[in-house]
Design a protein around this motif. Sequence first.
Motif, PDB file in Angstrom:
ATOM      1  N   GLU A 177       2.928   8.115   4.265  1.00 21.24           N
ATOM      2  CA  GLU A 177       1.489   8.298   4.071  1.00 21.24           C
ATOM      3  C   GLU A 177       1.011   7.117   3.240  1.00 21.24           C
ATOM      4  OE1 GLU A 177      -1.814  11.415   2.259  1.00 21.24           O
ATOM      5  OE2 GLU A 177       0.274  12.042   2.412  1.00 21.24           O
ATOM      6  N   THR A 178       0.075   6.351   3.804  1.00 19.19           N
ATOM      7  CA  THR A 178      -0.439   5.175   3.106  1.00 19.19           C
ATOM      8  C   THR A 178      -1.396   5.615   2.006  1.00 19.19           C
ATOM      9  OG1 THR A 178      -2.330   4.920   4.586  1.00 19.19           O
ATOM     10  CG2 THR A 178      -0.274   3.799   5.219  1.00 19.19           C
ATOM     11  N   ARG A 179      -1.770   4.669   1.166  1.00 17.74           N
ATOM     12  CA  ARG A 179      -2.741   4.964   0.108  1.00 17.74           C
ATOM     13  C   ARG A 179      -4.119   5.287   0.667  1.00 17.74           C
ATOM     14  NH1 ARG A 179      -1.400   2.900  -5.436  1.00 17.74           N
ATOM     15  NH2 ARG A 179       0.869   2.900  -5.417  1.00 17.74           N
ATOM     16  N   GLU A 180      -4.340   4.924   1.939  1.00 18.79           N
ATOM     17  CA  GLU A 180      -5.601   5.292   2.608  1.00 18.79           C
ATOM     18  C   GLU A 180      -5.536   6.711   3.171  1.00 18.79           C
ATOM     19  OE1 GLU A 180      -5.086   0.831   2.922  1.00 18.79           O
ATOM     20  OE2 GLU A 180      -3.793   2.553   3.321  1.00 18.79           O
ATOM     21  N   ARG A 181      -4.418   7.406   2.927  1.00 19.62           N
ATOM     22  CA  ARG A 181      -4.173   8.784   3.377  1.00 19.62           C
ATOM     23  C   ARG A 181      -3.914   8.896   4.881  1.00 19.62           C
ATOM     24  NH1 ARG A 181      -2.347  10.339  -0.930  1.00 19.62           N
ATOM     25  NH2 ARG A 181      -3.709  10.614  -2.690  1.00 19.62           N
ATOM     26  N   ASN A 182      -3.527   7.801   5.521  1.00 21.54           N
ATOM     27  CA  ASN A 182      -3.128   7.859   6.931  1.00 21.54           C
ATOM     28  C   ASN A 182      -1.645   8.190   7.006  1.00 21.54           C
ATOM     29  OD1 ASN A 182      -5.718   7.056   7.818  1.00 21.54           O
ATOM     30  ND2 ASN A 182      -5.191   4.921   7.429  1.00 21.54           N
ATOM     31  N   ARG A 183      -1.301   9.095   7.920  1.00 20.68           N
ATOM     32  CA  ARG A 183       0.095   9.503   8.077  1.00 20.68           C
ATOM     33  C   ARG A 183       0.692   8.893   9.340  1.00 20.68           C
ATOM     34  NH1 ARG A 183       1.050  15.782   6.625  1.00 20.68           N
ATOM     35  NH2 ARG A 183       0.800  15.558   4.381  1.00 20.68           N
ATOM     36  N   TYR A 184       1.956   8.500   9.217  1.00 18.94           N
ATOM     37  CA  TYR A 184       2.682   7.911  10.339  1.00 18.94           C
ATOM     38  C   TYR A 184       4.108   8.441  10.351  1.00 18.94           C
ATOM     39  CZ  TYR A 184      -1.063   4.444   9.982  1.00 18.94           C
ATOM     40  OH  TYR A 184      -2.287   3.825   9.907  1.00 18.94           O
ATOM     41  N   CYS A 185       4.676   8.489  11.530  1.00 16.87           N
ATOM     42  CA  CYS A 185       6.111   8.693  11.675  1.00 16.87           C
ATOM     43  C   CYS A 185       6.660   7.389  12.240  1.00 16.87           C
ATOM     44  CB  CYS A 185       6.426   9.863  12.603  1.00 16.87           C
ATOM     45  SG  CYS A 185       8.205  10.215  12.689  1.00 16.87           S
ATOM     46  N   LEU A 186       7.636   6.820  11.541  1.00 18.13           N
ATOM     47  CA  LEU A 186       8.220   5.541  11.935  1.00 18.13           C
ATOM     48  C   LEU A 186       9.622   5.759  12.498  1.00 18.13           C
ATOM     49  CD1 LEU A 186       7.391   3.508   8.685  1.00 18.13           C
ATOM     50  CD2 LEU A 186       5.936   3.873  10.692  1.00 18.13           C
ATOM     51  N   GLU A 187       9.948   4.989  13.507  1.00 22.36           N
ATOM     52  CA  GLU A 187      11.295   4.995  14.069  1.00 22.36           C
ATOM     53  C   GLU A 187      12.006   3.747  13.572  1.00 22.36           C
ATOM     54  OE1 GLU A 187      12.493   5.517  18.570  1.00 22.36           O
ATOM     55  OE2 GLU A 187      11.976   3.429  18.148  1.00 22.36           O
ATOM     56  N   LEU A 188      13.205   3.921  13.049  1.00 22.37           N
ATOM     57  CA  LEU A 188      14.027   2.806  12.582  1.00 22.37           C
ATOM     58  C   LEU A 188      15.241   2.682  13.493  1.00 22.37           C
ATOM     59  CD1 LEU A 188      14.873   0.662  10.435  1.00 22.37           C
ATOM     60  CD2 LEU A 188      15.979   2.532   9.205  1.00 22.37           C
ATOM     61  N   THR A 189      15.382   1.518  14.133  1.00 23.56           N
ATOM     62  CA  THR A 189      16.543   1.230  14.980  1.00 23.56           C
ATOM     63  C   THR A 189      16.996  -0.196  14.689  1.00 23.56           C
ATOM     64  OG1 THR A 189      15.244   0.318  16.808  1.00 23.56           O
ATOM     65  CG2 THR A 189      15.652   2.705  16.856  1.00 23.56           C
ATOM     66  N   GLU A 190      18.031  -0.643  15.372  1.00 19.55           N
ATOM     67  CA  GLU A 190      18.481  -2.031  15.228  1.00 19.55           C
ATOM     68  C   GLU A 190      17.369  -3.007  15.598  1.00 19.55           C
ATOM     69  OE1 GLU A 190      21.186  -3.544  14.050  1.00 19.55           O
ATOM     70  OE2 GLU A 190      22.174  -1.686  13.510  1.00 19.55           O
ATOM     71  N   ALA A 191      16.443  -2.583  16.479  1.00 19.15           N
ATOM     72  CA  ALA A 191      15.339  -3.454  16.905  1.00 19.15           C
ATOM     73  C   ALA A 191      14.292  -3.621  15.810  1.00 19.15           C
ATOM     74  CB  ALA A 191      14.683  -2.882  18.165  1.00 19.15           C
ATOM     75  N   GLY A 192      14.288  -2.733  14.831  1.00 23.13           N
ATOM     76  CA  GLY A 192      13.316  -2.792  13.745  1.00 23.13           C
ATOM     77  C   GLY A 192      12.630  -1.458  13.537  1.00 23.13           C
ATOM     78  N   ASP A 216       2.227  -3.866   5.989  1.00 23.65           N
ATOM     79  CA  ASP A 216       1.186  -4.884   5.830  1.00 23.65           C
ATOM     80  C   ASP A 216       0.154  -4.765   6.950  1.00 23.65           C
ATOM     81  OD1 ASP A 216       0.407  -7.270   4.225  1.00 23.65           O
ATOM     82  OD2 ASP A 216       0.560  -8.229   6.196  1.00 23.65           O
ATOM     83  N   SER A 217       0.612  -4.443   8.162  1.00 23.87           N
ATOM     84  CA  SER A 217      -0.300  -4.320   9.296  1.00 23.87           C
ATOM     85  C   SER A 217      -1.067  -2.988   9.293  1.00 23.87           C
ATOM     86  CB  SER A 217       0.460  -4.469  10.615  1.00 23.87           C
ATOM     87  OG  SER A 217       1.269  -3.331  10.863  1.00 23.87           O
ATOM     88  N   LEU A 218      -0.529  -1.973   8.601  1.00 27.51           N
ATOM     89  CA  LEU A 218      -1.145  -0.642   8.613  1.00 27.51           C
ATOM     90  C   LEU A 218      -2.065  -0.373   7.425  1.00 27.51           C
ATOM     91  CD1 LEU A 218       1.923   1.631   9.509  1.00 27.51           C
ATOM     92  CD2 LEU A 218       0.117   0.845  11.059  1.00 27.51           C
ATOM     93  N   SER A 219      -1.785  -1.008   6.284  1.00 26.99           N
ATOM     94  CA  SER A 219      -2.408  -0.566   5.043  1.00 26.99           C
ATOM     95  C   SER A 219      -2.829  -1.725   4.134  1.00 26.99           C
ATOM     96  CB  SER A 219      -1.422   0.342   4.291  1.00 26.99           C
ATOM     97  OG  SER A 219      -1.878   0.632   2.998  1.00 26.99           O
ATOM     98  N   PRO A 220      -4.137  -2.012   4.085  1.00 27.67           N
ATOM     99  CA  PRO A 220      -4.621  -3.033   3.141  1.00 27.67           C
ATOM    100  C   PRO A 220      -4.277  -2.683   1.687  1.00 27.67           C
ATOM    101  CG  PRO A 220      -6.326  -2.475   4.733  1.00 27.67           C
ATOM    102  CD  PRO A 220      -5.198  -1.499   4.939  1.00 27.67           C
ATOM    103  N   ALA A 221      -4.293  -1.394   1.334  1.00 25.99           N
ATOM    104  CA  ALA A 221      -3.962  -0.985  -0.034  1.00 25.99           C
ATOM    105  C   ALA A 221      -2.495  -1.272  -0.344  1.00 25.99           C
ATOM    106  CB  ALA A 221      -4.263   0.501  -0.246  1.00 25.99           C
TER     107      ALA A 221
END
Length: 140
Positions: free
Chosen positions: A70-85, A113-118
């Motif tokens: 959850e970013t400081r702008e209160r946006n929620r994301y689910c991220l996938e982490l793999t060898e690709a990034g 950096d791309s998701l959250s200016p804060a």
Amino acid sequence: RMETDCSRMELPNNTGFEEDSDYKDFEGTDVKDMRLEAEAVVNDVLFAVSNMFVSKTLPCAEDVAYINVETRERNRYCLELTEAGLRVVAYDFDQTDDRLQTPYHETVYSLLDSLSPAYREVFGNALLQRLEALKNESQS
């Protein structure tokens, strides 16, 4: 030698692969556990977001882990982490949306950096403070 379902590939002795570090991941012992990798990612940037944790409901494996942020702008994301990034796989915690085609980022810093200016501001300020501290240390 005990046989396993996923035994490592047998290579002739004269290939030279054994010495080549690019191939060490095939040994089985050096495979990254993505849950550990995900925990490290969270610990690295938790200070610069509102909330971030490894998903307990989505399955983690050797090759994939999911991180809720959850970013400081209160946006929620689910991220996938793999060898690709890392990439966004849903716009809420503990979700994946197969229709979502988001780009992979090599680092969590680039993704946030791309998701959250804060995030960018907090991370940048922390970096400046660290540089100031190093500068002061070297002058004393």
